[in-house]
Design an enzyme around this catalytic site. Structure first.
Site, PDB file in Angstrom:
ATOM      1  CG  ASP A   1     -39.053 130.691 -21.882  1.00  0.00           C
ATOM      2  OD1 ASP A   1     -39.775 129.928 -21.222  1.00  0.00           O
ATOM      3  OD2 ASP A   1     -38.908 130.612 -23.118  1.00  0.00           O
TER       4      ASP A   1
HETATM    5  P1  NAP Z   1     -42.188 133.342 -23.526  1.00  0.00           P
HETATM    6  O1  NAP Z   1     -41.303 132.571 -22.599  1.00  0.00           O
HETATM    7  O2  NAP Z   1     -42.242 132.934 -24.933  1.00  0.00           O
HETATM    8  O3  NAP Z   1     -43.638 133.310 -22.877  1.00  0.00           O
HETATM    9  C1  NAP Z   1     -44.652 134.102 -23.364  1.00  0.00           C
HETATM   10  C2  NAP Z   1     -45.919 133.754 -22.596  1.00  0.00           C
HETATM   11  O4  NAP Z   1     -46.924 134.639 -23.054  1.00  0.00           O
HETATM   12  C3  NAP Z   1     -46.417 132.356 -22.858  1.00  0.00           C
HETATM   13  O5  NAP Z   1     -46.119 131.502 -21.776  1.00  0.00           O
HETATM   14  C4  NAP Z   1     -47.932 132.527 -23.102  1.00  0.00           C
HETATM   15  O6  NAP Z   1     -48.648 131.782 -22.129  1.00  0.00           O
HETATM   16  C5  NAP Z   1     -48.149 134.001 -22.861  1.00  0.00           C
HETATM   17  N1  NAP Z   1     -49.108 134.568 -23.825  1.00  0.00           N
HETATM   18  C6  NAP Z   1     -49.206 134.352 -25.157  1.00  0.00           C
HETATM   19  N2  NAP Z   1     -50.209 135.038 -25.688  1.00  0.00           N
HETATM   20  C7  NAP Z   1     -50.789 135.720 -24.655  1.00  0.00           C
HETATM   21  C8  NAP Z   1     -51.884 136.605 -24.559  1.00  0.00           C
HETATM   22  N3  NAP Z   1     -52.625 136.953 -25.639  1.00  0.00           N
HETATM   23  N4  NAP Z   1     -52.187 137.112 -23.348  1.00  0.00           N
HETATM   24  C9  NAP Z   1     -51.472 136.779 -22.240  1.00  0.00           C
HETATM   25  N5  NAP Z   1     -50.409 135.940 -22.285  1.00  0.00           N
HETATM   26  C10 NAP Z   1     -50.079 135.412 -23.479  1.00  0.00           C
HETATM   27  O7  NAP Z   1     -41.821 134.904 -23.530  1.00  0.00           O
HETATM   28  P2  NAP Z   1     -40.689 135.740 -22.795  1.00  0.00           P
HETATM   29  O8  NAP Z   1     -40.723 135.519 -21.313  1.00  0.00           O
HETATM   30  O9  NAP Z   1     -40.837 137.124 -23.345  1.00  0.00           O
HETATM   31  O10 NAP Z   1     -39.337 135.081 -23.270  1.00  0.00           O
HETATM   32  C11 NAP Z   1     -38.860 135.201 -24.604  1.00  0.00           C
HETATM   33  C12 NAP Z   1     -38.339 133.869 -25.085  1.00  0.00           C
HETATM   34  O11 NAP Z   1     -37.998 134.018 -26.461  1.00  0.00           O
HETATM   35  C13 NAP Z   1     -37.083 133.423 -24.352  1.00  0.00           C
HETATM   36  O12 NAP Z   1     -37.054 132.027 -24.265  1.00  0.00           O
HETATM   37  C14 NAP Z   1     -35.991 133.907 -25.276  1.00  0.00           C
HETATM   38  O13 NAP Z   1     -34.777 133.185 -25.158  1.00  0.00           O
HETATM   39  C15 NAP Z   1     -36.644 133.634 -26.623  1.00  0.00           C
HETATM   40  N6  NAP Z   1     -35.981 134.415 -27.665  1.00  0.00           N
HETATM   41  C16 NAP Z   1     -36.110 135.766 -27.690  1.00  0.00           C
HETATM   42  C17 NAP Z   1     -35.395 136.501 -28.606  1.00  0.00           C
HETATM   43  C18 NAP Z   1     -35.423 137.991 -28.623  1.00  0.00           C
HETATM   44  O14 NAP Z   1     -34.622 138.569 -29.360  1.00  0.00           O
HETATM   45  N7  NAP Z   1     -36.292 138.640 -27.874  1.00  0.00           N
HETATM   46  C19 NAP Z   1     -34.605 135.861 -29.531  1.00  0.00           C
HETATM   47  C20 NAP Z   1     -34.512 134.459 -29.488  1.00  0.00           C
HETATM   48  C21 NAP Z   1     -35.229 133.760 -28.556  1.00  0.00           C
HETATM   49  P3  NAP Z   1     -50.169 131.284 -22.448  1.00  0.00           P
HETATM   50  O15 NAP Z   1     -50.082 130.523 -23.706  1.00  0.00           O
HETATM   51  O16 NAP Z   1     -50.536 130.496 -21.259  1.00  0.00           O
HETATM   52  O17 NAP Z   1     -50.983 132.552 -22.585  1.00  0.00           O
END
Ligand code: NAP
Length: 455
Positions: A380
């Site tokens: 994301d």
């Molecule tokens: P993300 O959008 O959740 O994407 C993570 C990606 O990691 C997934 O598409 C998944 O794809 C891949 N993945 C999972 N396990 C894996 C593995 N073992 N090896 C390789 N890839 C793997 O993560 P992000 O880009 O870090 O974004 C964070 C999200 O969390 C945002 O939408 C944000 O708004 C939300 N959020 C974060 C917080 C915070 O405080 N950090 C708080 C609230 C919300 P596959 O399944 O294809 O592997």
């Protein structure tokens, strides 16, 4: 309160403030944690000194708390920290509420103390059930999607108004003891109803807010018990929780009201029905030769890196590229992963130098000049739809401008979406290569395929 205890409390309060200050940057964060721990030990010691007649109760509570807390700290993986935090807020809030209840039945205080006690118990009870619901949603023992029904916000508001009304009545007529269980019960129900319409996607932000409520409840308890340290610690907790939730809302371009009343995550399932689209994939060997030929690489870590625990392998890869004279930096998005600072903590664990970690606003200008953006388990936070697609649920969220790099490689296991449940345009760009596999295993493969340098 004896004056020695007061001095200990002042010292402890100062340590809490320094702890927060030091935790502001990765360089001093460890010192910050130690200062906070020392402050807490002093707080317990000061309380023991003041209530030396009842030390066995304090010691007993300390031992039981440690027996539960220490294993939780060691057993829970770092990716589960948000739900662990929710659980500790639930416990903290329940403690404040129970102390408030005991105080009420023992003393039935009047005036200002009763105001503080009503605030303490109202916030304490609603935070207790609210935090448990948040934990259940994050742990997926409860449905993640928002549970909504007609006039939900109105019903919630009315329920809260009745609870607050009874609280006001209790302030004026504390002897109406029969009202107290109704007051506490309504606060408990309100905590549940407040959280069920909020989707799992917003739980980390909600937890920061509940943290703030638990802190405010403890602060009110400080006024009710005339304990200065509780006032200080509760106020620090209350304000830092609020600041954190504001930072998180900003990083996701959401407003507070939208998080609390927006039922985010409700319509995302529709976005999942993705049609077959063309993308290019590559092997670890190909990825290794592309990296070898680059002169600058920006690594973009995300949640998948945390799941795979790939931080040490990534450190090895970054060292190996740096040894070839390649400039390697890490792009840090404020909400990458599942908790604020998640990527900083992981990369610090692997001892990646802090000066290699560059915050979003600073690194975004550098993508256009970078040869390879290597996205590892992030989704994301790299999705260009946030800039271009007004209908996207993440529209307006600040993102890392990975799509502006000369070439992009993305390590993830499949084409599945990330947290927001939406497709990522980045994966279909001509300059993007998908590297399918577990982050740790794939980086290890790349390392194997990088020709060994002698000397
Ligand atoms: P993300 O959008 O959740 O994407 C993570 C990606 O990691 C997934 O598409 C998944 O794809 C891949 N993945 C999972 N396990 C894996 C593995 N073992 N090896 C390789 N890839 C793997 O993560 P992000 O880009 O870090 O974004 C964070 C999200 O969390 C945002 O939408 C944000 O708004 C939300 N959020 C974060 C917080 C915070 O405080 N950090 C708080 C609230 C919300 P596959 O399944 O294809 O592997």
């Amino acid at each position: 309160m004896n004056s020695f205890t007061n001095y200990v409390y002042i010292l402890s309060g100062a340590l809490f403030i320094l702890s927060l200050k030091w935790m502001n940057t990765p360089v001093t964060a460890r010192r910050g944690v130690k200062a906070g721990e020392l402050g807490m030990v002093l707080a317990i010691a000061g309380t023991l000194l003041n209530h030396h007649n009842h030390w066995e109760w304090i010691l007993g509570a300390f031992l039981i708390g440690s027996a539960v807390g220490v294993p939780i700290a060691y057993l829970m993986p770092m990716t589960a920290v948000p739900q662990r935090t929710a659980l500790s807020h639930a416990c903290g809030a329940l403690a404040a509420a129970v102390v408030g209840t005991a105080e009420y039945y023992q003393r039935q205080p009047h005036g200002f103390v009763m105001v503080a006690l009503v605030l303490e118990t109202l916030l304490g009870y609603l935070t207790f059930t609210g935090s448990l619901m948040a934990m259940g949603k994050l742990q997926e023992v409860l449905p993640q999607r928002p549970l909504t029904y007609r006039n939900q916000n109105l019903i919630n508001f009315l329920l809260f108004a009745v609870a607050a009304g009874i609280g006001v009545r209790l302030i004026f007529v504390p002897s109406d003891t029969f009202l107290f269980p109704i007051f506490a019960g309504l606060a408990l129900v309100f905590g549940v109803l407040l959280i069920i319409p909020i989707g799992g996607a917003d739980m980390p932000t909600v937890i920061a807010l509940l943290n703030s409520y638990a802190g405010l409840s403890a602060c009110a308890m400080g006024f009710a018990l005339d304990n200065h340290l509780l006032v200080i610690a509760g106020a620090l907790d209350g304000s830092s929780g609020l600041i954190l939730s504001i930072i998180m809302c900003k990083a996701m371009n959401r407003s507070f009201t939208n998080v609390l009343f927006g039922a985010f995550g409700q319509v995302q399932a529709a976005a999942l029905a993705h049609e077959q689209r063309h993308y290019r994939s590559a092997s670890a060997e190909e990825a290794a030769s592309i990296l070898e030929a680059a002169s600058s690489v920006i690594v973009v870590p995300g949640y998948g890196l945390a799941v795979a625990q790939a931080q040490h392998k990534i450190r090895e890869l970054s060292d190996s590229l740096a040894a070839r004279g390649i400039d390697v930096k890490f792009a840090i998005h404020p909400v990458a992963g599942r908790m604020p600072g998640h990527m900083n903590v992981l990369l610090a664990e692997a001892e990646i130098p802090y000066d290699k970690l560059v915050e979003m606003d600073e690194i975004n200008g550098e993508f256009a000049q970078c040869d390879v953006a290597l996205v590892i388990g992030a989704n994301d936070v790299t999705n260009p739809a946030a800039r271009t697609d007004k209908s996207s649920p993440i529209f307006g969220m600040p993102i890392l401008d990975v799509d502006r790099a000369r070439s992009v490689m993305v390590i993830k296991r499949s084409m599945n979406p990330g947290f927001a449940g939406i497709d990522n345009e980045l994966y279909y760009m001509d300059k993007t290569l998908m590297l399918f596999g577990d982050a740790k295993a794939f980086v290890a493969e790349i390392l194997k395929d990088l020709p060994i340098r002698v000397g």
